[in-house]
Design a protein around this motif. Structure first.
Motif, mmCIF file in Angstrom:
data_model
loop_
_atom_site.group_PDB
_atom_site.id
_atom_site.type_symbol
_atom_site.label_atom_id
_atom_site.label_comp_id
_atom_site.label_asym_id
_atom_site.label_seq_id
_atom_site.Cartn_x
_atom_site.Cartn_y
_atom_site.Cartn_z
ATOM 1 N N VAL A 62 -82.967 11.317 -28.672
ATOM 2 C CA VAL A 62 -84.085 12.262 -28.671
ATOM 3 C C VAL A 62 -84.133 13.044 -29.984
ATOM 4 O O VAL A 62 -85.212 13.381 -30.485
ATOM 5 C CB VAL A 62 -83.966 13.224 -27.461
ATOM 6 C CG1 VAL A 62 -84.750 14.505 -27.696
ATOM 7 C CG2 VAL A 62 -84.475 12.535 -26.201
ATOM 8 N N ILE A 63 -82.953 13.319 -30.540
ATOM 9 C CA ILE A 63 -82.880 14.040 -31.813
ATOM 10 C C ILE A 63 -83.033 13.107 -33.004
ATOM 11 O O ILE A 63 -83.776 13.383 -33.948
ATOM 12 C CB ILE A 63 -81.541 14.804 -31.916
ATOM 13 C CG1 ILE A 63 -81.455 15.873 -30.827
ATOM 14 C CG2 ILE A 63 -81.393 15.452 -33.290
ATOM 15 C CD1 ILE A 63 -82.549 16.902 -30.888
ATOM 16 N N PHE A 67 -86.557 11.614 -36.167
ATOM 17 C CA PHE A 67 -86.137 11.773 -37.560
ATOM 18 C C PHE A 67 -86.152 10.433 -38.289
ATOM 19 O O PHE A 67 -86.757 10.290 -39.356
ATOM 20 C CB PHE A 67 -84.728 12.374 -37.572
ATOM 21 C CG PHE A 67 -84.277 12.871 -38.910
ATOM 22 C CD1 PHE A 67 -84.631 14.135 -39.355
ATOM 23 C CD2 PHE A 67 -83.491 12.082 -39.729
ATOM 24 C CE1 PHE A 67 -84.208 14.604 -40.591
ATOM 25 C CE2 PHE A 67 -83.062 12.532 -40.960
ATOM 26 C CZ PHE A 67 -83.419 13.798 -41.399
ATOM 27 N N LEU A 68 -85.516 9.430 -37.693
ATOM 28 C CA LEU A 68 -85.413 8.120 -38.329
ATOM 29 C C LEU A 68 -86.762 7.417 -38.424
ATOM 30 O O LEU A 68 -87.074 6.776 -39.434
ATOM 31 C CB LEU A 68 -84.423 7.245 -37.554
ATOM 32 C CG LEU A 68 -82.965 7.696 -37.589
ATOM 33 C CD1 LEU A 68 -82.108 6.832 -36.679
ATOM 34 C CD2 LEU A 68 -82.412 7.667 -39.012
ATOM 35 N N PHE A 112 -87.018 18.324 -29.870
ATOM 36 C CA PHE A 112 -86.207 19.502 -29.565
ATOM 37 C C PHE A 112 -86.632 20.148 -28.251
ATOM 38 O O PHE A 112 -85.782 20.664 -27.507
ATOM 39 C CB PHE A 112 -86.295 20.508 -30.713
ATOM 40 C CG PHE A 112 -85.227 20.317 -31.749
ATOM 41 C CD1 PHE A 112 -84.090 21.095 -31.746
ATOM 42 C CD2 PHE A 112 -85.346 19.333 -32.711
ATOM 43 C CE1 PHE A 112 -83.090 20.916 -32.682
ATOM 44 C CE2 PHE A 112 -84.357 19.134 -33.658
ATOM 45 C CZ PHE A 112 -83.226 19.930 -33.649
ATOM 46 N N ILE A 113 -87.913 20.142 -27.955
ATOM 47 C CA ILE A 113 -88.381 20.680 -26.679
ATOM 48 C C ILE A 113 -87.796 19.872 -25.519
ATOM 49 O O ILE A 113 -87.316 20.430 -24.525
ATOM 50 C CB ILE A 113 -89.921 20.680 -26.623
ATOM 51 C CG1 ILE A 113 -90.485 21.701 -27.607
ATOM 52 C CG2 ILE A 113 -90.414 20.986 -25.197
ATOM 53 C CD1 ILE A 113 -91.992 21.636 -27.759
ATOM 54 N N VAL A 114 -87.825 18.550 -25.660
ATOM 55 C CA VAL A 114 -87.246 17.675 -24.631
ATOM 56 C C VAL A 114 -85.742 17.906 -24.528
ATOM 57 O O VAL A 114 -85.179 17.943 -23.424
ATOM 58 C CB VAL A 114 -87.549 16.196 -24.946
ATOM 59 C CG1 VAL A 114 -86.782 15.272 -24.002
ATOM 60 C CG2 VAL A 114 -89.041 15.920 -24.842
ATOM 61 N N GLU A 160 -83.751 23.337 -39.664
ATOM 62 C CA GLU A 160 -82.819 22.594 -40.518
ATOM 63 C C GLU A 160 -83.183 21.117 -40.555
ATOM 64 O O GLU A 160 -83.170 20.491 -41.632
ATOM 65 C CB GLU A 160 -81.395 22.771 -39.991
ATOM 66 C CG GLU A 160 -80.347 22.082 -40.850
ATOM 67 C CD GLU A 160 -78.945 22.290 -40.340
ATOM 68 O OE1 GLU A 160 -77.988 22.061 -41.108
ATOM 69 O OE2 GLU A 160 -78.788 22.668 -39.153
ATOM 70 N N PHE A 161 -83.525 20.538 -39.409
ATOM 71 C CA PHE A 161 -83.939 19.131 -39.367
ATOM 72 C C PHE A 161 -85.232 18.929 -40.165
ATOM 73 O O PHE A 161 -85.382 17.923 -40.873
ATOM 74 C CB PHE A 161 -84.135 18.682 -37.921
ATOM 75 C CG PHE A 161 -82.912 18.058 -37.317
ATOM 76 C CD1 PHE A 161 -82.794 16.689 -37.195
ATOM 77 C CD2 PHE A 161 -81.859 18.849 -36.878
ATOM 78 C CE1 PHE A 161 -81.653 16.104 -36.644
ATOM 79 C CE2 PHE A 161 -80.715 18.289 -36.337
ATOM 80 C CZ PHE A 161 -80.615 16.913 -36.214
#
Length: 261
Positions: A62-63, A67-68, A112-114, A160-161
């Motif tokens: 999920v994180i 991003f990827l 992030f919400i998930v 930060e992400f």
């Protein structure tokens, strides 16, 4: 036209990310139910252990996946097989970059919400925040709102992400100006800028801690509530400034032209 670009990028990534997000919430609910029932029924206890491993695997994705996928989408659509189509669209370079950034912000924020929702489903109890406050009280002196602390910490990690994805986008634009060692150059440039950004944050946090009377040379670190809030807000502001700075740099660098295969 920006809206169409944004819709196109969101559709590309969200077709899979929606499945991941829904699956994560569903598994967190199932795991919580199994754990509650597992207190009295062995079968549900075993199922709870199995779903636990699935849950933590999903949490990591999920994180990482938003991003990827934004990293890969940026590279493929601007410098890969799809680049000729992208660069022949009747849009400005600013609109292309804005669509990429807005897509990244939306998808990483949803992740992030998930993440937060699924963790609360898994672990929340009426005494959850009281227990967390008790743990923090060993290193924090004074009154503080645990809700504020947790919220600011989540925002800090999220920003930060976003900062790292902004750095990566800029690094890609710089690295892909040449046709040799693009991936390696992207990695090296990203590492250098990330290290510089974290160094700036470290210096800013040391200044904030010293200003709040924290003894940085002592054997144990004890924070006042004002020092803790100062550190969290400083981190958020520094990361936001760096994110905006690299967004602007990416716009300027991209407007200078691209070197497409």
């Amino acid at each position: 036209m920006l809206g169409k670009l944004l819709k196109k990028d969101l559709n590309r990534n969200m077709r899979w990310l929606w499945i991941l997000f829904v699956a994560t919430i569903a598994v967190s609910i199932i795991t919580r139910i199994c754990k509650e029932l597992g207190q009295n029924i062995v079968l549900f206890k075993v199922l709870g252990i199995i779903f636990d491993s699935v849950f933590y695997s999903l949490i990591v994705n999920v994180i990482l996946q938003p991003f990827l996928r934004n990293f890969l989408n940026f590279t493929k659509s601007l410098y890969g097989d799809e680049s000729y189509l992208t660069h022949t669209l009747p849009v400005t370079k600013n609109q292309i970059i804005n669509a990429k950034f807005f897509t990244a912000v939306i998808e990483i924020s949803l992740g992030f919400i998930v993440l937060v929702a699924s963790l609360l489903i898994m672990f929340y109890t009426p005494t959850f925040f009281d227990s967390l406050a008790l743990i923090l009280s060993f290193v924090i002196v004074g009154q503080f709102s645990i809700g504020w602390v947790v919220s600011l910490f989540v925002v800090l990690v999220l920003v930060e992400f976003l900062m790292f994805i902004a750095i990566i986008f800029y690094s890609i634009v710089l690295a892909y100006r040449s046709k040799e060692n693009r991936v390696l150059k992207t990695f090296l440039i990203t590492t250098a800028f990330a290290f510089a950004s974290i160094s700036v944050l470290f210096i800013a946090m040391v200044i904030v801690l010293a200003a709040n009377g924290v003894q940085l040379t002592s054997a144990s670190l004890i924070l006042t509530s004002s020092a803790l809030m100062g550190v969290l807000w400083t981190g958020i502001l520094v990361y936001l400034v760096v994110t905006v700075a690299f967004y602007v740099l990416t716009l300027k660098a991209f407007r200078k032209g691209v070197n497409v295969d």
